[in-house]
Design a protein around this motif. Structure first.
Motif, short mmCIF file in Angstrom:
data_model
loop_
_atom_site.label_atom_id
_atom_site.label_comp_id
_atom_site.label_asym_id
_atom_site.label_seq_id
_atom_site.Cartn_x
_atom_site.Cartn_y
_atom_site.Cartn_z
N ALA A 442 20.71 3.64 9.05
CA ALA A 442 21.20 2.28 8.83
C ALA A 442 20.37 1.22 9.54
O ALA A 442 20.40 0.05 9.18
CB ALA A 442 22.65 2.18 9.27
N ASN A 443 19.62 1.62 10.58
CA ASN A 443 18.78 0.64 11.27
C ASN A 443 17.43 0.48 10.59
O ASN A 443 16.66 -0.39 10.94
CB ASN A 443 18.58 1.04 12.74
N VAL A 444 17.16 1.31 9.59
CA VAL A 444 15.86 1.29 8.93
C VAL A 444 15.96 0.81 7.47
O VAL A 444 15.20 -0.05 7.03
CB VAL A 444 15.21 2.70 8.95
N MET A 445 16.90 1.38 6.74
CA MET A 445 16.96 1.10 5.30
C MET A 445 17.31 -0.36 5.05
O MET A 445 18.20 -0.91 5.68
CB MET A 445 18.01 2.00 4.63
N ARG A 446 16.61 -0.96 4.08
CA ARG A 446 16.76 -2.40 3.87
C ARG A 446 18.01 -2.76 3.07
O ARG A 446 18.49 -3.88 3.11
CB ARG A 446 15.55 -2.94 3.11
N LEU A 447 18.52 -1.80 2.29
CA LEU A 447 19.59 -2.16 1.36
C LEU A 447 20.95 -2.27 2.04
O LEU A 447 21.31 -1.46 2.90
CB LEU A 447 19.67 -1.10 0.25
N LEU A 448 21.72 -3.25 1.62
CA LEU A 448 23.14 -3.33 1.98
C LEU A 448 23.91 -3.64 0.70
O LEU A 448 23.73 -4.70 0.10
CB LEU A 448 23.35 -4.45 3.01
N GLU A 449 24.76 -2.68 0.27
CA GLU A 449 25.64 -2.97 -0.86
C GLU A 449 26.88 -3.66 -0.27
O GLU A 449 27.56 -3.10 0.59
CB GLU A 449 26.08 -1.67 -1.55
N TRP A 633 18.09 -0.04 -6.35
CA TRP A 633 17.26 1.17 -6.43
C TRP A 633 15.90 1.01 -5.76
O TRP A 633 15.35 1.97 -5.23
CB TRP A 633 17.15 1.63 -7.89
N LEU A 634 15.39 -0.21 -5.74
CA LEU A 634 14.10 -0.44 -5.08
C LEU A 634 14.23 -0.37 -3.56
O LEU A 634 13.34 0.12 -2.88
CB LEU A 634 13.55 -1.83 -5.46
N ASN A 635 15.36 -0.83 -3.05
CA ASN A 635 15.49 -0.94 -1.59
C ASN A 635 16.28 0.17 -0.94
O ASN A 635 16.24 0.32 0.28
CB ASN A 635 16.10 -2.30 -1.23
N GLY A 636 17.03 0.93 -1.74
CA GLY A 636 17.86 1.97 -1.13
C GLY A 636 17.49 3.39 -1.52
O GLY A 636 17.93 4.35 -0.87
#
Ligand code: 3HC
Length: 693
Positions: A442-449, A633-636
């Motif tokens: 969670a500290n790395v991945m850019r996506l937030l739904e 899909w691009l960010n997660g």
């Protein structure tokens, strides 16, 4: 004061002409801005009272690049080259005064100026590569003449925004201005240049750096080799490298021709179209039709997190990084200590890698308060629950939060599966309840739904969207449905991947096709990385699936050295004879006749299933627009950006072709392939997802 056009004015102070551009939001080089530069410099040159010219911008930034929205259309007004030549050939010195960001065409304009001055907070860069392009206005030819080939290669292939002080050290910026005092300092600098009779420094004429680099042709081969993995699948980085190579080996004008040719090729190709689409898609995702931009937001000064596991700890780090204090709650002291230790360990690793100092580690940890009772969350403005996925547990937590938290606090869940409407309904304030679905790590991945329920209040949505920006996430607003958008589509891909095994494919066949398509890894390699035993229970496992049997053999993924693949001590994957036998036995037991499956079928089965699900999501209004699905899909999930996301990709293939294939699959494989009515409708109307309003 002379108004040159709607966005440009020329004023004077003493014998210095000040050409000011004012074209919000980012002074991009639209026709008006190009014309303004061309006509403005011409007017300043013609004015005998002016001895030097300062080019400066109003608003938040210096020119942030070409106007991306104009690409592909017919060009109006002065070309960028004409505007640049007007500057470079000016008999009076032109000084670029930089604040905010001088990016792409903006920096290329500044590089035709004879001198550059910047405030410390400014940043310069050539980020075209992120749009599948290369700097097409001389950037690849002028930059190496100042910073040398090695640094130029790094800048043009990464697109990094380099801080002004560093630009100053590299010679890209000649003079530093005081923060907030750019205009006055630029005028003083111009006066100094005039007073000292400094020459008109033209970057195009600087040759010592490129001549020195010419003796080291290995720079390019080494750079390609070192970055091969990072550049895999992308066209633009290689083209950028070729341009810098041309700058080193050819005279300036010939290098410019190479740049032009390669730029045009990229501009008219599918990769750049996809990457430019992704740029605007990401920004469009912030626009919520029923939550206008001026919706008031709630103040988030303190955050509470329930659960100090991998997810809770990772989520906490986002806020600590942004300087927002976090209270983190666990039931057991031991679990709390473990959670804090992991967070500290992550920060210490970053400090060791030189990302920040040890003091910074202490500063961030100092913002984190551990607690064993949810009562400690009473004064939090936002609480995020991140415990395991059980509805009864979540309902109990939200009942408690309703009692404990102050009025107006936002109550969020990080669930990736459960019905948030139901969770909200156990509180007396369902309007304050929302889903904040972070992706691991969670500290790395850019996506937030961001998941809205039927009752979530508009200001809770607006606050969450703004907060996402503060913590550096890309947010997409979605509706409540099993798996929301990302996992719901991932499930479809996973289902087809498993079915393909039962028809004769091996895990590595499926993975190879998706890897070659551009994903960082295929679904089976991904399962091995995540751990095959997520949701698997040893005591009740009956070997009913391939996964069960692998876990029963203690092949639980990378962490046990084996899963679908065998792993060596460096975690390199190798196809496994054990897995192969298990798969073959399963196929034999099912009575199916294994067949050779083409790469094309693997791709269509795994990805068209996602496109069809995406269409259903739109039909059910669980996503606002097709491009939002692509942003997810691009960010997660590692969808290759040069293919724009599943919905853009489907449009680029042609929805009629996709639909025909779905129908073919439906005829042989049944209902799961029934095309979404929306897809049928779009095809009947000759439209694509891009045409949906
Ligand atoms: N062209 C057109 N519109 C642009 C733009 C551009 N180059 N850059 C930003 N915008 C628009 C955005 O779409 C957004 O519009 P919206 O408000 O309607 O959504 C608005 O400006 C503000 O942008 P951001 O939300 O991104 O604002 P930030 O403050 O977060 O970031 C920025 C500002 C760093 C300048 C960021 O917008 C950015 O990175 N822009 C792109 C820079 C770039 O890639 N430049 C190179 C362009 S290609 C080129 O120059 C080719 C040349 O070599 C010939």
């Amino acid at each position: 004061m002379t108004a040159i056009n709607a966005v440009t004015e020329l004023t004077t102070q003493g014998d210095i002409g000040i050409l000011t551009l004012n074209s919000p939001p980012v002074n991009a080089l639209s026709a008006n801005v190009r014309d303004g530069i061309y006509e403005g410099i011409k007017a300043a040159v013609a004015d005998p009272a002016i001895r030097a010219i300062v080019l400066i911008c109003e608003g938040r930034t210096f020119i942030a690049g070409a106007d991306i929205s104009e690409f592909g259309g017919a060009q109006k007004g002065a070309s960028l080259f004409e505007a640049q030549s007007m500057i470079e050939d000016s008999p009076k010195p032109v000084i670029a005064a930089i604040h905010g960001t001088a990016l792409g065409g903006g920096l290329e304009v500044a590089l035709t100026c004879h001198y550059r001055i910047a405030v410390p907070s400014a940043r310069c860069g050539l980020p075209e590569v992120n749009l599948g392009l290369l700097p097409g206005a001389g950037g690849t030819q002028r930059l190496p003449r100042i910073v040398g080939a090695q640094r130029a290669l790094e800048m043009v292939t990464s697109g990094q925004h380099v801080p002004a002080e560093e630009c100053h050290r590299m010679g890209l910026v000649d003079e530093m201005a005081k923060e907030g005092n750019l205009k006055a300092d630029a005028i003083a600098f111009a006066e100094k240049i005039v007073g000292e009779h400094r020459p008109l420094k033209k970057v195009r004429d600087l040759n010592d750096k490129v001549e020195a680099d010419r003796k080291h042709p290995e720079i390019f081969a080494d750079f390609r080799k070192a970055n091969a993995r990072k550049f895999r699948g992308f066209k633009a980085p290689e083209y950028n490298i070729q341009c810098v190579e041309a700058a080193v080996n050819l005279p300036f004008d010939e290098g410019m021709q190479v740049e032009r040719k390669l730029f045009m090729e990229l501009l008219t190709g599918p990769q750049s179209a996809a990457q430019r689409y992704a740029f605007f898609a990401e920004r469009l995702a912030n626009k919520i039709p029923d939550v206008p931009d001026d919706t008031p937001v709630r103040k988030i000064a303190k955050v509470g997190i329930i659960g100090a596991g991998t997810m809770g700890g990772g989520i906490a780090m986002n806020f600590l990084n942004a300087g927002i204090p976090v209270t983190i709650v666990e039931v057991q002291q031991e679990a709390l200590d473990r959670g804090l230790k992991v967070v500290r360990g992550n920060y210490e690793r970053s400090a060791k890698n030189g990302r920040f100092t040890m003091d910074e580690v202490d500063k961030r940890m100092g913002l984190l308060s551990p607690a064993l009772s949810q009562d400690a969350l009473a004064d939090c403005d936002l609480v995020i629950e991140a415990v395991f996925e059980r509805m009864d547990v979540k309902k109990e937590i939200f009942t408690n939060l309703d009692r404990i938290c102050k009025p107006g606090a936002i109550l969020a869940t990080n669930t990736s599966a459960l019905n948030i409407d139901e969770i909200g309904d156990v509180t007396s304030r369902p309007q304050d309840v929302i889903g904040l679905h972070f992706f691991s790590p969670a500290n790395v991945m850019r996506l937030l739904e961001i998941v809205r329920t039927a009752k979530t209040a508009p200001d809770v949505i607006a606050t969450s969207m703004k907060l996402a920006k503060t913590i550096g996430k890309v947010a997409v607003l979605v509706g409540v449905a099993p798996g929301f958008v990302g996992n719901r589509m991932l499930f479809q891909r996973g289902r087809e991947a498993q079915k393909l095994l039962m028809e004769g494919a091996m895990p590595w066949d499926v993975d190879r096709v998706l890897y070659d398509f551009g994903f960082p890894m295929g679904p089976f390699a991904m399962s091995d990385l995540a751990g095959l035993d997520i949701g698997w229970v040893k005591e009740t496992s009956k070997g009913e699936t391939i996964r069960d049997q692998l876990c029963e053999l203690d092949r639980r993924g990378q962490k046990t050295g084996a899963g679908y693949y065998d792993y060596d001590e460096n975690r390199n994957a190798k196809p496994s004879p054990v897995t192969e036998k298990i798969v073959k036995d399963f196929v034999a037991k099912s009575g199916a006749n294994p067949r050779a499956i083409s790469d094309e079928e693997i791709l269509e089965r795994t990805l068209y299933a996602m496109v069809n699900e995406g269409a259903k999501i739109l039909e059910e209004k669980k996503a606002i627009r097709a491009s939002d699905i692509d942003v997810v899909w691009l960010n997660g999930y590692g969808w290759p950006i040069y293919r724009g996301g599943p919905m853009h990709w489907a449009d680029s293939i042609g929805l009629d072709k996709v639909l025909a294939k779905l129908k073919e699959f439906e005829a042989t494989m049944g209902d799961v392939w029934t095309p979404s009515p929306l897809l049928e409708k779009l095809v009947a109307e000759g439209k694509g997802f891009k045409d949906l309003k």
